[in-house]
Design an enzyme around this catalytic site. Structure first.
Site, PDB file in Angstrom:
ATOM      1  N   GLU A  95      -2.689 -54.222   7.370  1.00  0.00           N
ATOM      2  CA  GLU A  95      -1.335 -54.539   6.953  1.00  0.00           C
ATOM      3  C   GLU A  95      -1.070 -54.074   5.528  1.00  0.00           C
ATOM      4  O   GLU A  95      -1.946 -54.105   4.670  1.00  0.00           O
ATOM      5  CB  GLU A  95      -1.099 -56.037   7.124  1.00  0.00           C
ATOM      6  N   CYS A 108       1.475 -53.661  -1.742  1.00  0.00           N
ATOM      7  CA  CYS A 108       0.176 -54.317  -1.643  1.00  0.00           C
ATOM      8  C   CYS A 108      -0.583 -53.653  -0.499  1.00  0.00           C
ATOM      9  O   CYS A 108      -0.148 -53.727   0.654  1.00  0.00           O
ATOM     10  CB  CYS A 108       0.432 -55.802  -1.367  1.00  0.00           C
ATOM     11  N   CYS A 115     -13.023 -57.796   6.336  1.00  0.00           N
ATOM     12  CA  CYS A 115     -13.664 -57.959   5.027  1.00  0.00           C
ATOM     13  C   CYS A 115     -14.975 -58.697   5.222  1.00  0.00           C
ATOM     14  O   CYS A 115     -15.078 -59.567   6.081  1.00  0.00           O
ATOM     15  CB  CYS A 115     -12.760 -58.767   4.089  1.00  0.00           C
ATOM     16  N   CYS A 119     -14.767 -65.177   1.887  1.00  0.00           N
ATOM     17  CA  CYS A 119     -14.158 -66.241   1.082  1.00  0.00           C
ATOM     18  C   CYS A 119     -13.548 -67.266   2.042  1.00  0.00           C
ATOM     19  O   CYS A 119     -12.852 -66.895   2.994  1.00  0.00           O
ATOM     20  CB  CYS A 119     -13.095 -65.657   0.152  1.00  0.00           C
ATOM     21  N   CYS A 122      -9.546 -67.447   2.914  1.00  0.00           N
ATOM     22  CA  CYS A 122      -8.819 -66.210   3.187  1.00  0.00           C
ATOM     23  C   CYS A 122      -8.845 -65.898   4.678  1.00  0.00           C
ATOM     24  O   CYS A 122      -9.906 -65.921   5.296  1.00  0.00           O
ATOM     25  CB  CYS A 122      -9.435 -65.059   2.400  1.00  0.00           C
ATOM     26  N   CYS A 341      -0.304 -63.590   0.267  1.00  0.00           N
ATOM     27  CA  CYS A 341      -1.726 -63.404  -0.054  1.00  0.00           C
ATOM     28  C   CYS A 341      -2.595 -64.186   0.922  1.00  0.00           C
ATOM     29  O   CYS A 341      -2.367 -65.366   1.141  1.00  0.00           O
ATOM     30  CB  CYS A 341      -2.078 -63.962  -1.426  1.00  0.00           C
TER      31      CYS A 341
HETATM   32  N1  SAH Z   1     -10.824 -58.666  -1.955  1.00  0.00           N
HETATM   33  C1  SAH Z   1      -9.913 -58.620  -3.054  1.00  0.00           C
HETATM   34  C2  SAH Z   1      -8.461 -58.564  -2.607  1.00  0.00           C
HETATM   35  C3  SAH Z   1      -8.106 -59.816  -1.858  1.00  0.00           C
HETATM   36  S1  SAH Z   1      -6.471 -60.365  -1.635  1.00  0.00           S
HETATM   37  C4  SAH Z   1     -10.119 -59.862  -3.913  1.00  0.00           C
HETATM   38  O1  SAH Z   1     -10.864 -60.740  -3.510  1.00  0.00           O
HETATM   39  O2  SAH Z   1      -9.566 -59.921  -5.007  1.00  0.00           O
HETATM   40  C5  SAH Z   1      -5.736 -60.705  -3.153  1.00  0.00           C
HETATM   41  C6  SAH Z   1      -5.778 -62.148  -3.632  1.00  0.00           C
HETATM   42  O3  SAH Z   1      -5.303 -63.115  -2.666  1.00  0.00           O
HETATM   43  C7  SAH Z   1      -7.172 -62.565  -3.989  1.00  0.00           C
HETATM   44  O4  SAH Z   1      -7.170 -63.179  -5.237  1.00  0.00           O
HETATM   45  C8  SAH Z   1      -7.487 -63.543  -2.904  1.00  0.00           C
HETATM   46  O5  SAH Z   1      -8.508 -64.403  -3.277  1.00  0.00           O
HETATM   47  C9  SAH Z   1      -6.159 -64.239  -2.687  1.00  0.00           C
HETATM   48  N2  SAH Z   1      -6.105 -65.002  -1.443  1.00  0.00           N
HETATM   49  C10 SAH Z   1      -6.882 -64.850  -0.350  1.00  0.00           C
HETATM   50  N3  SAH Z   1      -6.544 -65.760   0.587  1.00  0.00           N
HETATM   51  C11 SAH Z   1      -5.533 -66.492   0.092  1.00  0.00           C
HETATM   52  C12 SAH Z   1      -4.724 -67.558   0.607  1.00  0.00           C
HETATM   53  N4  SAH Z   1      -4.913 -68.022   1.841  1.00  0.00           N
HETATM   54  N5  SAH Z   1      -3.769 -68.035  -0.165  1.00  0.00           N
HETATM   55  C13 SAH Z   1      -3.540 -67.540  -1.404  1.00  0.00           C
HETATM   56  N6  SAH Z   1      -4.248 -66.541  -1.946  1.00  0.00           N
HETATM   57  C14 SAH Z   1      -5.244 -66.005  -1.203  1.00  0.00           C
END
Ligand code: SAH
Length: 367
Positions: A95, A108, A115, A119, A122, A341
């Site tokens: 996406e 974005c 991935c 985490c 996420c 996000c």
């Molecule tokens: N792998 C990269 C890009 C990830 S997405 C990273 O970890 O930075 C970008 C941001 O969105 C990251 O800071 C991630 O931690 C955050 N994110 C992931 N899941 C989320 C959620 N459910 N709600 C809010 N932010 C989230």
């Protein structure tokens, strides 16, 4: 059998120059013309490149192509955020999200299908890791969005690119760095290095490598102010703990002559949003060239977390502010279409597949 045609989308300038010299016996300026056609004009057919000699175009047709991703679906949110699901194979998609704001337009983009970072908060993590995107697939997201946004804002719709879609960009270093070079190139999207942001969960060795090789803005997903909590939320922390990560960040800034690093912090109710967490966080970042971006958690099906309350987020911000940290709160965008996000899952679901068969939603997209 004819050799496979080389995809020119995603070839950085030096490689494109090499290609036109070796395969077509052409001068380097031909490569520069091609770049402008592909990225500035959004051309994907050689026939459209009218200032190239006919023979040269015919030669190109033989050995090269400009292969762009396929759009499966497009959605627009109430707030104008747009999301494209791009097909990568039969069941997987990625996406790309466009976020219009009064003073900028941010795209974005994703760097991987799925991935591996795992985490816990996420939604991309839930699908596991499938594969890295190629340079063409990364750059292709910008190419497509630019085409889809043509006519908006005087064709300057995309002013910023952030690697905050699906995937961990530093885990796909080999393809992400050439893609960023294309974003910065004058013959292409011509973005300044402050307008291309790589967001990472904290792959320390790659941050050191990036410091030597490419100059872009860095955002770091911190999410916890101590190792015990971060080990749980961002498991890569067990390998590269906070102290090591921060040392790499300060090194990066020094090496790149950068202004500051943005630390992202997802606000999870009752998990990392207590006043004590704010104080610990301030002690980590105080006196450093750091900005903190608080991200209200975006829920997705099956998650055990809840978003922090507004008063909790404001209190958290105030404590940090009082201790001298610059804090912003990220506005949630596009959550009605699961474009916020951490909500990107990239599922090309079975029903969509049946309905589409092998046909594309948008027939003008070339395969
Ligand atoms: N792998 C990269 C890009 C990830 S997405 C990273 O970890 O930075 C970008 C941001 O969105 C990251 O800071 C991630 O931690 C955050 N994110 C992931 N899941 C989320 C959620 N459910 N709600 C809010 N932010 C989230």
């Amino acid at each position: 059998m004819a050799a496979e045609k080389i995809n020119l989308l995603g070839l950085p300038r030096a490689e494109l120059e090499q290609f036109v010299a070796d395969r077509l016996g052409a001068k380097p300026f031909r490569a520069r013309q091609l770049m402008k056609w592909i990225y500035k004009q959004g051309a994907h057919e050689f026939a459209a490149m009218t200032d190239l000699a006919k023979d040269f175009r015919a030669q190109l047709e033989e050995v090269a192509c400009i292969k762009v991703p396929q759009i499966v679906t497009e959605q627009t949110a109430a707030d104008g955020t747009r999301k494209w699901l791009l097909r990568m194979d039969e069941v997987q998609g990625i996406e790309t999200v466009y976020i219009p704001e009064p003073d900028r337009g941010t795209l974005c983009i994703s760097s991987q299908v799925g991935c591996a970072m795992d985490c816990t908060f996420c939604s991309t993590a839930q699908q596991g890791f499938n594969r890295n995107l190629s340079v063409a697939e990364i750059v292709g997201q910008v190419w497509l969005a630019q085409r889809e946004l043509k006519g908006t804002r005087g064709d300057r719709a995309i002013t910023n690119i952030v690697f905050m879609g699906m995937g961990e960009p530093l885990a796909n270093y080999r393809n992400v760095v050439p893609a960023m070079r294309i974003f910065l190139d004058d013959l292409s999207y011509e973005l300044s290095r402050r307008r291309v942001t790589l967001s990472t969960s904290g792959l320390v060795p790659q941050i050191y490598k990036l410091a030597e090789e490419c100059n872009v803005a860095l955002a770091v997903s911190l999410h916890a102010p101590n190792d015990a909590l971060r080990n749980e939320l961002v498991p890569i922390n067990r390998k590269h703990p906070i102290e090591e990560l921060l040392a790499a960040c300060w090194h990066y800034l020094e090496k790149q002559n950068g202004r500051s690093i943005t630390f992202e912090y997802v606000m999870l109710d009752g998990v990392n949003d207590a006043p004590e967490h704010a104080r610990q966080l301030a002690r980590l970042l105080r006196g450093r060239p750091a900005k903190l971006n608080l991200i209200p958690f975006n829920p997705f099906p099956g998650t055990r977390y809840k978003r922090s309350s507004v008063p909790a987020i404001l209190r958290f911000r105030d404590i940090l502010n009082d201790m001298g940290i610059i804090v912003t709160i990220r506005r949630t965008r596009g959550d009605d279409i699961d474009a916020a996000c951490g909500q990107l899952a990239g599922r090309v679901n079975d029903r969509t597949l049946v309905r589409l068969g092998t046909k594309l939603v948008n027939p003008s997209v070339s395969a």
